[in-house]
Design a protein around this motif. Sequence first.
Motif, PDB file in Angstrom:
ATOM      1  N   ARG A 160       0.857  -1.182   0.000  1.00  0.00           N
ATOM      2  CA  ARG A 160       0.000   0.000   0.000  1.00  0.00           C
ATOM      3  C   ARG A 160       0.898   1.239   0.000  1.00  0.00           C
ATOM      4  NH1 ARG A 160      -2.851  -3.205  -1.428  1.00  0.00           N
ATOM      5  NH2 ARG A 160      -4.973  -3.780  -0.764  1.00  0.00           N
ATOM      6  N   GLY A 161       1.193   1.731  -1.173  1.00  0.00           N
ATOM      7  CA  GLY A 161       1.999   2.932  -1.295  1.00  0.00           C
ATOM      8  C   GLY A 161       3.464   2.656  -1.557  1.00  0.00           C
ATOM      9  N   THR A 162       4.192   3.724  -1.822  1.00  0.00           N
ATOM     10  CA  THR A 162       5.593   3.603  -2.219  1.00  0.00           C
ATOM     11  C   THR A 162       6.498   3.141  -1.076  1.00  0.00           C
ATOM     12  OG1 THR A 162       5.880   5.970  -1.780  1.00  0.00           O
ATOM     13  CG2 THR A 162       5.372   5.330  -4.039  1.00  0.00           C
ATOM     14  N   ALA A 163       6.115   3.459   0.174  1.00  0.00           N
ATOM     15  CA  ALA A 163       6.944   3.024   1.298  1.00  0.00           C
ATOM     16  C   ALA A 163       6.985   1.508   1.371  1.00  0.00           C
ATOM     17  CB  ALA A 163       6.411   3.609   2.606  1.00  0.00           C
ATOM     18  N   ASP A 164       5.831   0.868   1.160  1.00  0.00           N
ATOM     19  CA  ASP A 164       5.790  -0.602   1.164  1.00  0.00           C
ATOM     20  C   ASP A 164       6.608  -1.175   0.014  1.00  0.00           C
ATOM     21  OD1 ASP A 164       4.184  -0.448   3.340  1.00  0.00           O
ATOM     22  OD2 ASP A 164       2.390  -1.280   2.409  1.00  0.00           O
ATOM     23  N   VAL A 168       9.899  -3.748   0.238  1.00  0.00           N
ATOM     24  CA  VAL A 168       9.989  -5.029  -0.470  1.00  0.00           C
ATOM     25  C   VAL A 168      11.268  -5.084  -1.297  1.00  0.00           C
ATOM     26  CG1 VAL A 168       8.963  -6.428  -2.324  1.00  0.00           C
ATOM     27  CG2 VAL A 168       7.501  -5.447  -0.545  1.00  0.00           C
ATOM     28  N   LEU A 169      11.597  -4.001  -1.974  1.00  0.00           N
ATOM     29  CA  LEU A 169      12.775  -3.988  -2.840  1.00  0.00           C
ATOM     30  C   LEU A 169      14.065  -4.027  -2.043  1.00  0.00           C
ATOM     31  CD1 LEU A 169      11.601  -1.392  -5.523  1.00  0.00           C
ATOM     32  CD2 LEU A 169      11.595  -3.881  -5.684  1.00  0.00           C
ATOM     33  N   ARG A 170      14.091  -3.360  -0.904  1.00  0.00           N
ATOM     34  CA  ARG A 170      15.296  -3.420  -0.065  1.00  0.00           C
ATOM     35  C   ARG A 170      15.497  -4.821   0.488  1.00  0.00           C
ATOM     36  NH1 ARG A 170      13.624   2.007   1.399  1.00  0.00           N
ATOM     37  NH2 ARG A 170      15.223   3.480   0.684  1.00  0.00           N
ATOM     38  N   GLN A 171      14.405  -5.459   0.873  1.00  0.00           N
ATOM     39  CA  GLN A 171      14.505  -6.821   1.374  1.00  0.00           C
ATOM     40  C   GLN A 171      14.967  -7.783   0.279  1.00  0.00           C
ATOM     41  OE1 GLN A 171      10.550  -7.446   2.931  1.00  0.00           O
ATOM     42  NE2 GLN A 171      11.084  -6.671   4.979  1.00  0.00           N
ATOM     43  N   ALA A 192      -0.360  -4.365 -20.068  1.00  0.00           N
ATOM     44  CA  ALA A 192      -0.560  -3.915 -18.697  1.00  0.00           C
ATOM     45  C   ALA A 192      -1.734  -2.950 -18.545  1.00  0.00           C
ATOM     46  CB  ALA A 192       0.711  -3.250 -18.174  1.00  0.00           C
ATOM     47  N   VAL A 193      -2.358  -2.555 -19.642  1.00  0.00           N
ATOM     48  CA  VAL A 193      -3.406  -1.530 -19.600  1.00  0.00           C
ATOM     49  C   VAL A 193      -4.588  -1.964 -18.744  1.00  0.00           C
ATOM     50  CG1 VAL A 193      -5.111  -0.289 -20.987  1.00  0.00           C
ATOM     51  CG2 VAL A 193      -2.744  -0.461 -21.782  1.00  0.00           C
ATOM     52  N   ASP A 194      -5.105  -3.166 -18.984  1.00  0.00           N
ATOM     53  CA  ASP A 194      -6.272  -3.631 -18.227  1.00  0.00           C
ATOM     54  C   ASP A 194      -5.949  -3.835 -16.756  1.00  0.00           C
ATOM     55  OD1 ASP A 194      -7.923  -3.597 -20.461  1.00  0.00           O
ATOM     56  OD2 ASP A 194      -7.485  -5.677 -21.002  1.00  0.00           O
ATOM     57  N   ALA A 195      -4.756  -4.353 -16.471  1.00  0.00           N
ATOM     58  CA  ALA A 195      -4.370  -4.571 -15.073  1.00  0.00           C
ATOM     59  C   ALA A 195      -4.249  -3.246 -14.330  1.00  0.00           C
ATOM     60  CB  ALA A 195      -3.060  -5.343 -15.012  1.00  0.00           C
ATOM     61  N   MET A 196      -3.711  -2.217 -14.975  1.00  0.00           N
ATOM     62  CA  MET A 196      -3.596  -0.907 -14.341  1.00  0.00           C
ATOM     63  C   MET A 196      -4.969  -0.299 -14.101  1.00  0.00           C
ATOM     64  SD  MET A 196      -0.590   0.279 -13.475  1.00  0.00           S
ATOM     65  CE  MET A 196      -0.906   2.043 -13.437  1.00  0.00           C
ATOM     66  N   ALA A 197      -5.891  -0.520 -15.033  1.00  0.00           N
ATOM     67  CA  ALA A 197      -7.238   0.031 -14.890  1.00  0.00           C
ATOM     68  C   ALA A 197      -7.961  -0.544 -13.675  1.00  0.00           C
ATOM     69  CB  ALA A 197      -8.044  -0.222 -16.161  1.00  0.00           C
ATOM     70  N   ALA A 198      -7.556  -1.723 -13.240  1.00  0.00           N
ATOM     71  CA  ALA A 198      -8.204  -2.376 -12.104  1.00  0.00           C
ATOM     72  C   ALA A 198      -7.630  -1.935 -10.762  1.00  0.00           C
ATOM     73  CB  ALA A 198      -8.077  -3.892 -12.234  1.00  0.00           C
ATOM     74  N   LEU A 199      -6.549  -1.147 -10.760  1.00  0.00           N
ATOM     75  CA  LEU A 199      -5.909  -0.742  -9.512  1.00  0.00           C
ATOM     76  C   LEU A 199      -6.611   0.455  -8.880  1.00  0.00           C
ATOM     77  CD1 LEU A 199      -2.082  -0.950 -10.315  1.00  0.00           C
ATOM     78  CD2 LEU A 199      -3.557  -2.711  -9.342  1.00  0.00           C
ATOM     79  N   ASN A 200      -6.565   0.501  -7.558  1.00  0.00           N
ATOM     80  CA  ASN A 200      -7.028   1.657  -6.807  1.00  0.00           C
ATOM     81  C   ASN A 200      -5.817   2.469  -6.366  1.00  0.00           C
ATOM     82  OD1 ASN A 200      -9.816   0.917  -6.907  1.00  0.00           O
ATOM     83  ND2 ASN A 200      -9.409  -0.610  -5.304  1.00  0.00           N
ATOM     84  N   GLU A 201      -6.069   3.665  -5.842  1.00  0.00           N
ATOM     85  CA  GLU A 201      -4.981   4.510  -5.374  1.00  0.00           C
ATOM     86  C   GLU A 201      -4.198   3.802  -4.277  1.00  0.00           C
ATOM     87  OE1 GLU A 201      -6.615   8.262  -4.285  1.00  0.00           O
ATOM     88  OE2 GLU A 201      -7.307   8.728  -6.313  1.00  0.00           O
ATOM     89  N   GLY A 202      -2.882   3.844  -4.396  1.00  0.00           N
ATOM     90  CA  GLY A 202      -2.012   3.200  -3.425  1.00  0.00           C
ATOM     91  C   GLY A 202      -1.561   1.809  -3.823  1.00  0.00           C
ATOM     92  N   ALA A 213      12.718  -4.136 -14.645  1.00  0.00           N
ATOM     93  CA  ALA A 213      11.259  -4.081 -14.558  1.00  0.00           C
ATOM     94  C   ALA A 213      10.856  -2.712 -14.034  1.00  0.00           C
ATOM     95  CB  ALA A 213      10.733  -5.193 -13.657  1.00  0.00           C
ATOM     96  N   HIS A 214       9.562  -2.419 -14.127  1.00  0.00           N
ATOM     97  CA  HIS A 214       9.014  -1.182 -13.579  1.00  0.00           C
ATOM     98  C   HIS A 214       7.838  -1.535 -12.669  1.00  0.00           C
ATOM     99  CE1 HIS A 214      11.104   1.939 -16.026  1.00  0.00           C
ATOM    100  NE2 HIS A 214      11.332   0.889 -16.791  1.00  0.00           N
ATOM    101  N   ILE A 215       7.784  -0.852 -11.549  1.00  0.00           N
ATOM    102  CA  ILE A 215       6.644  -0.980 -10.648  1.00  0.00           C
ATOM    103  C   ILE A 215       5.895   0.352 -10.687  1.00  0.00           C
ATOM    104  CG2 ILE A 215       5.891  -1.296  -8.266  1.00  0.00           C
ATOM    105  CD1 ILE A 215       8.378  -2.996  -7.809  1.00  0.00           C
ATOM    106  N   TYR A 216       4.626   0.291 -11.071  1.00  0.00           N
ATOM    107  CA  TYR A 216       3.798   1.487 -11.147  1.00  0.00           C
ATOM    108  C   TYR A 216       2.903   1.535  -9.910  1.00  0.00           C
ATOM    109  CZ  TYR A 216       5.245   1.386 -16.048  1.00  0.00           C
ATOM    110  OH  TYR A 216       5.977   1.360 -17.201  1.00  0.00           O
ATOM    111  N   THR A 217       3.073   2.568  -9.103  1.00  0.00           N
ATOM    112  CA  THR A 217       2.252   2.758  -7.907  1.00  0.00           C
ATOM    113  C   THR A 217       1.306   3.923  -8.152  1.00  0.00           C
ATOM    114  OG1 THR A 217       4.052   1.973  -6.499  1.00  0.00           O
ATOM    115  CG2 THR A 217       2.271   3.190  -5.431  1.00  0.00           C
ATOM    116  N   VAL A 218       0.006   3.666  -8.105  1.00  0.00           N
ATOM    117  CA  VAL A 218      -1.000   4.669  -8.436  1.00  0.00           C
ATOM    118  C   VAL A 218      -1.151   5.662  -7.290  1.00  0.00           C
ATOM    119  CG1 VAL A 218      -3.405   5.068  -9.055  1.00  0.00           C
ATOM    120  CG2 VAL A 218      -2.217   3.032  -9.908  1.00  0.00           C
ATOM    121  N   ILE A 219      -0.992   6.945  -7.609  1.00  0.00           N
ATOM    122  CA  ILE A 219      -1.218   8.017  -6.639  1.00  0.00           C
ATOM    123  C   ILE A 219      -2.609   8.610  -6.821  1.00  0.00           C
ATOM    124  CG2 ILE A 219      -0.368  10.234  -5.767  1.00  0.00           C
ATOM    125  CD1 ILE A 219       1.547   7.846  -5.382  1.00  0.00           C
ATOM    126  N   GLU A 220      -2.980   8.831  -8.063  1.00  0.00           N
ATOM    127  CA  GLU A 220      -4.285   9.433  -8.370  1.00  0.00           C
ATOM    128  C   GLU A 220      -4.666   9.078  -9.798  1.00  0.00           C
ATOM    129  OE1 GLU A 220      -6.357  13.903  -8.553  1.00  0.00           O
ATOM    130  OE2 GLU A 220      -4.196  13.672  -8.275  1.00  0.00           O
TER     131      GLU A 220
END
Length: 322
Positions: A160-164, A168-171, A192-202, A213-220
């Motif tokens: 939940r969010g960039t801190a999490d 995970v990445l440091r571990q 990845a379009v449909d999977a991103m559309a299913a995400l909520n903020e955070g 790889a890239h990790i996309y974390t939704v802010i808004e």
Amino acid sequence: MLLLAAAAVALSACGGKPRDANTQIAAKVNREEISVHQVNYFLQRQGAVAPDQVDAAGRQTLEALVDQEVAVQAAIEQKLDRDPMVVQSLEAARRELLARAYAERLAQSVSPPTPQEVKQYYDSKPALFARRRLYTLVDTAIEATPEQQKPIEAQMPTTRGTADVSLVLRQAGVRFGSRRTTIGAEALPLHAVDAMAALNEGQSLLVGGPRDAHIYTVIETRPAPLNLEEARGAIENFLIAERRRTALEQQIKALRSNARIEYRGRFAQPASAPATPVATTAPATPVAAAASAVQPDTSPVDNAVALEERSRSLTKTTYPNK
């Protein structure tokens, strides 16, 4: 073509006074000539030129060709045209141009999509069009192999969010770097379009690659739909690009099957080994295809210096965290 003709007329003048209105020679460098056709060729590669810029563009292109010609003459004088590496590079360029010409000729035979096919594609991708969204997100680039990515990806649903994500990445002990950005759904990889559309903020999504790889974390997110008419051109470009790619792959496959191919020396391989796939690149999404459909050259003369400067201008991903 009218602009090119105007440039040719402009180049036939010197100090505003015509010398020979019918000449096809733009300049002479020692004993070698640079023709108006050469200038027009490089102008055409630059794309559209504003009417008030025709004269300046023509003269700038001619000066670039003069620079190239004096360098070529110096290279020949030093017998660089006989250097094995130069000969090999010239042959490689010739082969590349011929292969590209074949692909372009084949692409001309591809039929454009029908209105029904465009509508069908529009309806099949609501996340790209009717329910398109703009994402404000944190894009975290990670340096990790596919094997390293698997356990990281498995933990994304619980973050939940960039801190999490950072924890995970440091571990996991991988290098990563993050940046905040706002993009439309079309800027995402198509898968990845449909999977991103299913995400909520955070929430976050990992999109993997062969080396990183890239990790996309939704802010808004906010709605930004496109209707059929707004999307039509992009969809047509995308479908045409896909058909051209498919046609080329099928044709190369047929040509390979009819060719006698023998692998020898250290490249010898069993007859059952899979053939190397054709290296083709398709636009990631239909909207991205619209932007990549035309890629005019920005430099009138391609040379090693120009290519080096272009490569330096590319932004490289950094991984400051570990």
